[in-house]
Design an enzyme around this catalytic site. Structure first.
Site, mmCIF file in Angstrom:
data_model
loop_
_atom_site.group_PDB
_atom_site.id
_atom_site.type_symbol
_atom_site.label_atom_id
_atom_site.label_comp_id
_atom_site.label_asym_id
_atom_site.label_seq_id
_atom_site.Cartn_x
_atom_site.Cartn_y
_atom_site.Cartn_z
ATOM 1 C CB CYS A 91 37.730 43.010 44.274
ATOM 2 S SG CYS A 91 37.726 43.239 42.479
ATOM 3 C CG HIS A 358 36.612 38.144 41.550
ATOM 4 N ND1 HIS A 358 36.064 38.394 42.789
ATOM 5 C CD2 HIS A 358 37.332 39.270 41.219
ATOM 6 C CE1 HIS A 358 36.421 39.605 43.190
ATOM 7 N NE2 HIS A 358 37.183 40.156 42.248
ATOM 8 C CB CYS A 388 44.210 43.256 44.785
ATOM 9 S SG CYS A 388 43.499 42.223 43.484
#
Length: 402
Positions: A91, A358, A388
């Site tokens: 991510c 996202h 994260c």
């Protein structure tokens, strides 16, 4: 050692990551090309000055594989001498791509680099690239592998966040994102995606649900109960954290990040390179850091890496004016604010991934640009961006407005 400056940034709107999403017919290459081309055109950029293009992509397979950064640079009419490299830190890939770009400049080996990222989650499914951690017992068992949603519920349980806490945070994210779009805060940073005929396919984030309230979220069932119980991951979580007697399942689609398509590009360079291009810097990249965190909790890396990057920069949490923490799950941001006793008015002030989505490989570059715009809009000076990361990691970057 030269400083690295941000000269500009652009992103596509985020399209819903489903077959009926507005960007589903747009390839990964086309998404990345849109961001790179818009950056080149808006800055009248002589690409002979560009030394590299670094793009994050979390599932670099199929149409997203084969070093999409190089293909997109060529497709966006950058000079053929401009190379490209594709990176993956899950991510945080988009933010790390910018950090990699900055590192090249700060080392003096390159003068101007584009960092960013791309992900077409409607076309290349999440997890398409596979991986050893979930399937190889030798690593999964000893590192307490569990799906991210279960880890998010573990964080909520361990640190005392209930369903109402998470839902209330999600409602606020939706409200802030809707307000930001209504007030035009994103208008100068979003490049519309068009088809081959130049017809606009999408010019605004598609995933948002501005009418969301506690009542609508209250109708949603927790998403990770069956996965935790039937998959045995509840036992894994409790084994890793025996102080937790039972998991409280609080996360669902409405308080977790949305699956979307999108791309972003950030122009980074030395002061000398900016002068050669006739550009004024907008921010200086003051520090960046990566860290590993506990794999079972997995998503608490932003807390750990923030401590590391602040120490590296010689700063304290009080020195930061604005924070952007990727809203992978509501409990991630709630834990971050709890750990540093932050004023919510300084955190994700224009909403985040719960509202807007996202796009894994692009998000880090997107939220870096979002907070830079907000620094300029409000006249504030410093911002910290962090995400994260799967397998238990964290990445963070501190910027200061020029």
């Amino acid at each position: 050692m030269p400083d690295a400056y941000i000269y500009d940034h652009l992103r596509t709107p985020r399209g819903r990551g489903k077959a009926d999403g507005a960007l589903h017919q747009v390839t990964t290459l086309q998404l990345a090309t849109t961001a790179l081309k818009a950056l080149r055109e808006r800055n009248d950029l002589d690409t002979r000055l560009v030394d590299d293009v670094v793009l994050g992509c979390v599932d670099p397979v199929g149409e997203a594989g084969g070093d999409v950064a190089r293909a997109a640079a060529l497709n966006a009419d950058y000079g053929h001498h401009v190379p490209g490299v594709q990176i993956n830190r899950f991510c945080a890939s988009g933010l790390d791509a910018v950090n990699f770009a900055a590192a090249q400049v700060m080392s003096g080996q390159h003068d101007m680099v584009v960092g960013g990222g791309v992900e077409s989650m409607s076309r290349v499914g999440i997890g398409a690239s596979g991986g050893a951690w979930p399937v190889e017992p030798e690593i999964a068992v000893k590192s307490y592998f569990m799906p991210q949603g279960v880890s998010a519920d573990l964080i909520a349980t361990k640190y005392g966040f209930n369903r109402d806490d998470c839902d209330a945070y999600a409602v606020e994210s939706q409200k802030r994102a809707a307000k930001a779009w209504e007030k035009g805060y994103f208008k100068n940073s979003v490049a519309p995606v068009t088809d081959v005929n130049g017809i606009v396919l999408l010019d605004k984030d598609e995933h948002m649900r501005p009418g969301t309230d506690m009542q609508t979220l209250g109708q949603l069932k927790p998403s990770f109960v069956q996965m935790a119980d039937m998959g045995g991951f509840s036992a894994v979580a409790i084994d890793a954290h025996p102080e937790v007697e039972a998991l409280d399942h609080v996360h669902h689609a409405g308080n977790s990040s949305g699956i979307v398509d999108g791309a972003a590009a950030v122009l980074v360079g030395s002061r000398k390179a900016g002068r050669s291009a006739g550009l004024k810097p907008r921010a200086r990249i003051r520090a960046f850091a990566n860290i590993g965190s506990e794999p079972a909790l997995m998503l608490t890396g932003p807390v750990d890496v923030t401590k590391k990057v602040l120490k590296r920069a010689g700063m304290t949490i009080a020195d930061i004016d604005l924070f952007e923490i990727n809203e992978a799950f509501a409990s991630v941001v709630l834990r971050y604010m709890q750990a540093f006793e932050l004023d919510p008015a300084k955190v994700n002030v224009n909403g985040g991934a719960i509202a807007m989505g996202h796009p894994l490989g692009a998000t880090g570059a997107m939220i870096l640009g979002t907070v830079l715009d907000e620094l300029e809009r409000t006249g504030k000076e410093t911002a910290l961006v962090t995400l994260c990361i799967g397998a238990g990691m964290g990445t963070a970057t501190i910027i200061e407005r020029v």
